[in-house]
Every structure is written in C-alpha cells, then in structure tokens.
Design an enzyme around this catalytic site. Structure first.
Site, PDB file in Angstrom:
ATOM      1  N   GLY A 229       2.471   1.126   7.876  1.00  0.00           N
ATOM      2  CA  GLY A 229       1.494   2.193   7.949  1.00  0.00           C
ATOM      3  C   GLY A 229       1.546   2.904   9.252  1.00  0.00           C
ATOM      4  O   GLY A 229       2.508   2.776   9.878  1.00  0.00           O
TER       5      GLY A 229
ATOM      6  N   GLY B 182     -10.093   1.188  12.450  1.00  0.00           N
ATOM      7  CA  GLY B 182      -9.501   2.323  11.737  1.00  0.00           C
ATOM      8  C   GLY B 182     -10.353   3.022  10.764  1.00  0.00           C
ATOM      9  O   GLY B 182     -10.032   4.201  10.272  1.00  0.00           O
TER      10      GLY B 182
ATOM     11  N   GLY C 120      -0.725   2.425  11.617  1.00  0.00           N
ATOM     12  CA  GLY C 120      -1.306   1.859  12.898  1.00  0.00           C
ATOM     13  C   GLY C 120      -0.465   0.660  13.276  1.00  0.00           C
ATOM     14  O   GLY C 120       0.138   0.594  14.493  1.00  0.00           O
TER      15      GLY C 120
ATOM     16  N   ARG D 217      -3.689  15.654  10.239  1.00  0.00           N
ATOM     17  CA  ARG D 217      -2.792  14.575   9.638  1.00  0.00           C
ATOM     18  C   ARG D 217      -1.207  14.935   9.407  1.00  0.00           C
ATOM     19  O   ARG D 217      -0.336  14.426   9.466  1.00  0.00           O
ATOM     20  CB  ARG D 217      -3.332  14.019   8.323  1.00  0.00           C
ATOM     21  CG  ARG D 217      -2.514  12.563   7.884  1.00  0.00           C
ATOM     22  CD  ARG D 217      -3.392  12.006   6.826  1.00  0.00           C
ATOM     23  NE  ARG D 217      -4.449  11.428   7.067  1.00  0.00           N
ATOM     24  CZ  ARG D 217      -4.314  10.030   7.651  1.00  0.00           C
ATOM     25  NH1 ARG D 217      -3.389   9.420   7.825  1.00  0.00           N
ATOM     26  NH2 ARG D 217      -5.719   9.447   7.999  1.00  0.00           N
TER      27      ARG D 217
ATOM     28  N   ASN E 230       0.782  -1.281  -0.041  1.00  0.00           N
ATOM     29  CA  ASN E 230       0.112   0.002  -0.127  1.00  0.00           C
ATOM     30  C   ASN E 230       0.951   1.237  -0.116  1.00  0.00           C
ATOM     31  O   ASN E 230       1.467   1.649   1.072  1.00  0.00           O
ATOM     32  CB  ASN E 230      -1.031   0.045   1.237  1.00  0.00           C
ATOM     33  CG  ASN E 230      -1.862   1.136   1.512  1.00  0.00           C
ATOM     34  OD1 ASN E 230      -1.878   1.940   0.360  1.00  0.00           O
ATOM     35  ND2 ASN E 230      -2.336   1.431   2.398  1.00  0.00           N
TER      36      ASN E 230
ATOM     37  N   ASP F 252      -2.886  -1.680   9.329  1.00  0.00           N
ATOM     38  CA  ASP F 252      -3.820  -2.819   9.492  1.00  0.00           C
ATOM     39  C   ASP F 252      -5.006  -2.719   8.609  1.00  0.00           C
ATOM     40  O   ASP F 252      -5.495  -3.809   8.415  1.00  0.00           O
ATOM     41  CB  ASP F 252      -4.245  -2.666  10.773  1.00  0.00           C
ATOM     42  CG  ASP F 252      -3.304  -2.657  11.947  1.00  0.00           C
ATOM     43  OD1 ASP F 252      -2.619  -3.960  11.910  1.00  0.00           O
ATOM     44  OD2 ASP F 252      -3.321  -1.992  12.730  1.00  0.00           O
ATOM     45  N   GLY F 253      -4.928  -1.701   7.562  1.00  0.00           N
ATOM     46  CA  GLY F 253      -6.200  -1.518   6.806  1.00  0.00           C
ATOM     47  C   GLY F 253      -6.167  -2.755   5.905  1.00  0.00           C
ATOM     48  O   GLY F 253      -7.309  -3.120   5.365  1.00  0.00           O
TER      49      GLY F 253
END
EC number: 2.7.1.91
Length: 485
Positions: free
Chosen positions: A215, A447, A217, A283, A126, A185-186
């Site tokens: 990522g 999330g 998380g 963010r 990702n 984790d997505g």
C-alpha cells in the site's frame, strides 16, 4: 548393505537430532540436523549450514529428500543469490537406506512442528490500495512462499472500505492460525477493529496478524522489519509470517461519548493531518504529493486554538502544566454489549498535565514509523503501554521546513520547536484556526479521517466523530502481530 544412521557430534554447537552420511550431488557427505534447527553438511572440505529460519519445508521424492529454503545475502547451504537478495533454493540429498530416509522425514517433521509455525491463514488482499499492485505482489511474491512452506491459505480480496472488518467480525477464528493483510496499514486497522467488536474479543484479538507491504503507508511492517535490518519488502514480511514468531502490540481506544475507534498507528491534528488528508487531491503525483503539498502548507502555515491534556510516562513529568481533567463516561443507560469497551483504567485519578494552543501540529504515535520514509517517533515501542507524543507550537517557517526534512531519520524530535514525550492517556480539545476563526481542522487516525471541522477539507462528508473533545487510553499488549523476532 544398508548403512544405519549414526551420530557425528564433532564441533556441533548443539546436540544432533540426526546425523548420517547421505548422497549430495552423487558424493557421500556427512549431514546433520541439530537441536537448534541447523542443517550442516560438508562438501569439498568446506562446511556449510542453513539456519532453521531459512527452511520452509521438505518433501520426500522417491529415494530423495528435497529441503525447500529461502536464504539471503549469499548465506545458507545452497544459496547462489547476490548480496542483499533472497533466493529460493532446493537442497536435495539422498539417504543411503529406506530406514534413514524415514528417520530424516520424521525428524524434519517433528522439528518444523516444534517451531509453532502457522498451518492455515486468512489472507486479505486489497487491490485498490497504493499503486494497486497488491494482487500482483501476492501472486508473484507471497503465495509461492506460503505454498513452499505448506501453509493453507484462504484468500479474500477486499471489495470496498470496511469489507475486511465485516468479515473479521463474523468469521470463525478457530479455523485459522493468523490473518495476513497484503495491503497498506488500512486493512490492519480494519482487522483490529473487527476483532474487538466481537463478543469473543478476548480470544479473537490474540489471533496473530501479519503485514505484507502493498500500500501507500506500510508504517507497521516497516517498524517491524527495520530494527532487525530487513528490507521493507514482501519477501521479508512473508518469511516473518512463515516463521511464526509473534509479539504484542498496544492498542489505543479513541472515545467520544459512546463512539469508539481502536487505533494501532497514530493520531494527528494540525499540520500533519492537513497534509495527510488534503494532499489526496494530488494523488496523481504519487508519494511526491506529501512533499509538494507539505511545502504549500508550511508557506501558508495554519495554527489552531485548542488544548491537550495528558498523563505523562515516568520521566516526562516536566512537560506541560498540572491540570484537572474531566473524563467523559458513557451514559448510565447506554447499550452495554459484550464487545471490547477499552482499557479498564481510572483515568480521572491519574496525574494530568496540559498544554494550551496555539498549535502547529499534535501527533501521537504507537510505533516508530508512520510510513516507509517517515520515522515519526524514533523511541516508540510496540508494547510499552505508552503513546509517543510530538507537539509543535510556535515555529518559524524556515525552521519548520528544516524540521520536516528530518522526518526520514527521526531527528526532527530533537528540534527545540518540538516537544517529544511519552503519555499513558490523552485528551484532545481541538479549536478553530487562528487566522480564520470560522474554519476548523481535521483529526486523522491511522490514515483515515476521524473528524472534520467546520469548513475543513470535504467537511460535507460524514466522519465517525465530531470535531470536539475526544480522549485516548492505551491497553498494553492487547493485540498480537507476526514478527521477525
């Protein structure tokens, strides 16, 4: 004259698969591969060893055999790395005959095959998650290790949200020995949901899934590595996948009418969900956004009307008040397919208990760590068939601030203002804010926003479910993860 292989069994912890004298750095040295997968040699009178978990692969190069290894903290047969570091090293030896070399090659191959390591993996990368470093992490840290371990890779960069889920729903699972998510984790959540939306879900969901932290998380891989003392790093995660060991993982089914979502990490409503989702506007601050916005939310504390119902695990029956619970069932005319429908349990016949609001926070966890720095549920287990529930109701702001600073070590659950228990099933009936009855909250799972209430953050955006009653049940050990032990 060629020397025939011979066994040398002195002081071996297990029988030798093969033992012979070989050349190491031009010196004739005894070398043994034991049945436990330990490679032992003696150089300059000092015995060294490399455990089976450190051996990636081997290759015959002319008259020599090259053993590719990854060792840590100065251990192993050829490590020169500093303490706490991993070092990729090659241990090279030369058998004294062609027959010996062939025998070493055969025995190495047989032993590595016996370990059940993966041969081909589908890898999702990702490039958009976290600090957008997944592509770099994969190319520089992950891919070289898989190549040294002779593992075939099919690499797929995700291009948009739910891309991984789309691929997993239609792929030929028989082609792979596992799926790897180089992400937060997505992507893991997408993969699990995709596998369970297949007609062959019973077979598909047993395909092992591996996580490589890349990522924001990384709660799942932290939960896997921390108990065995390994750092939450790409190298630690990759070598755990290469070794091929697996463990079961509970999967929670979140239902609202005919709509379902399969969760493997957490569900939050109230303070934690508000911080997690609303801090997206900051963010640009990086991970500091959670601390800064968390402080703001505590100063301007929200409480919510609502009710939760739960079936407590044995030993937690004292929490809440006894209650009856009406379980929503799918309409008789609903479109039943062959995909996974959730655990087959008679929830209405269980011993339900309830807590009524106002609530500051309701938090369900499937694994201990919510993120690399958040030990949300220190007693959570991967496959005990229960979710860990953390409930905060009336809590002074100073006490709440102190409680939130203890998330890094898990001692927040010891606060007198927190109820911490295990549940088999759960129902959430979310309500409006106490101080602003025209506004509702956010329900966050793994999330992602599951539901947005009236006048909540970005309430105009579509969510999977409505801000209303939903129920959760647990299927013990349904999924499979690559694991360090």
């Amino acid at each position: 004259m060629d020397r025939q292989p011979e066994r040398e069994n002195d002081e071996l912890p297990s029988p030798a698969i093969i033992s012979d004298r070989v050349l190491v750095n031009g010196v004739v040295t005894p070398l043994t591969l034991t049945a436990e997968g330990e490679l032992r040699s003696t150089e300059s009178g000092r015995r060294k060893s490399t455990l089976a978990k450190e051996i990636l692969s081997f290759v015959v190069e002319g008259n020599k055999v090259r053993v590719k290894t990854l060792v840590e903290k100065g251990g192993g047969i050829c490590c020169r790395g500093s303490a706490g570091d991993y070092a990729r090293n090659d241990f090279v030896f030369e058998p004294l005959s062609d027959e010996s070399r062939k025998l070493w090659s055969d025995k190495f191959h047989q032993h590595l095959v016996s370990l059940g390591r993966p041969k081909k993996l589908l890898v999702f990368v990702n490039p958009f998650g976290g600090k957008k470093t997944a592509r770099k992490i994969f190319q520089e840290e992950v891919k070289p290790l898989f190549e040294d371990a002779n593992i075939q890779l099919e690499i797929q960069e995700t291009k948009y949200q739910l891309h991984a889920k789309e691929i997993v729903r239609s792929m030929d699972v028989s082609k792979y020995d596992g799926i790897v998510c180089v992400s937060g984790d997505g992507i893991l959540v997408e993969v699990v949901n995709g596998l369970l939306e297949r007609e062959d879900w019973k077979t598909a969901i047993k395909l092992p899934i591996g996580m490589v932290p890349a990522g924001s998380g990384n709660g799942m891989i932290k939960s896997l590595l921390e108990p065995v003392g390994l750092p939450c790093s790409a190298t630690s995660a990759t070598i755990s996948i290469i070794r091929g060991r697996t463990r079961s993982l509970d999967v929670a089914t979140i239902s609202q009418g005919t709509t379902k979502f399969f969760s493997v990490l957490m569900l939050a409503w109230g303070l934690v969900a508000d911080i997690d989702i609303e801090s997206e506007k900051f963010r640009w601050m990086g991970s500091a956004r959670f601390d800064i916005y968390g402080l703001q939310r505590i100063i301007c504390l929200r409480q919510y009307h609502g009710r939760i119902l739960f079936v407590p695990a044995p030993g937690f029956e004292s929490y809440g008040q006894r209650a009856s619970c009406s379980i929503d069932k799918e309409p008789s005319g609903s479109d039943k397919t062959l995909v996974y429908q959730g655990p087959d349990s008679k929830l209405e016949n269980l011993d339900w208990r309830e807590m009524k609001g106002p609530f500051v926070s309701v938090w369900l966890h499937n694994v201990p760590w919510g993120a690399e720095n958040t030990l949300a549920a220190p007693d959570a287990k991967f496959s005990d068939g229960f979710l860990d529930l953390i409930v905060m109701k009336d809590c002074p702001k100073l006490a709440l601030l102190s409680l939130m600073t203890k998330l890094s070590d898990g001692t927040h659950v010891q606060s007198p203002y927190a109820s911490y228990l295990k549940v088999k099933a759960f129902v959430l009936e979310p309500g409006a804010r106490i101080d602003e009855p025209d506004k509702e909250g956010i329900i966050d799972s793994d999330g992602e926003v599951l539901a947005r209430g009236r006048k909540s953050y970005k309430c105009d955006q579509k969510a999977l479910m409505s801000y209303d009653k939903l129920q959760i049940s647990v299927d013990q050990g349904l999924a499979t993860l690559f694991s360090p032990e």
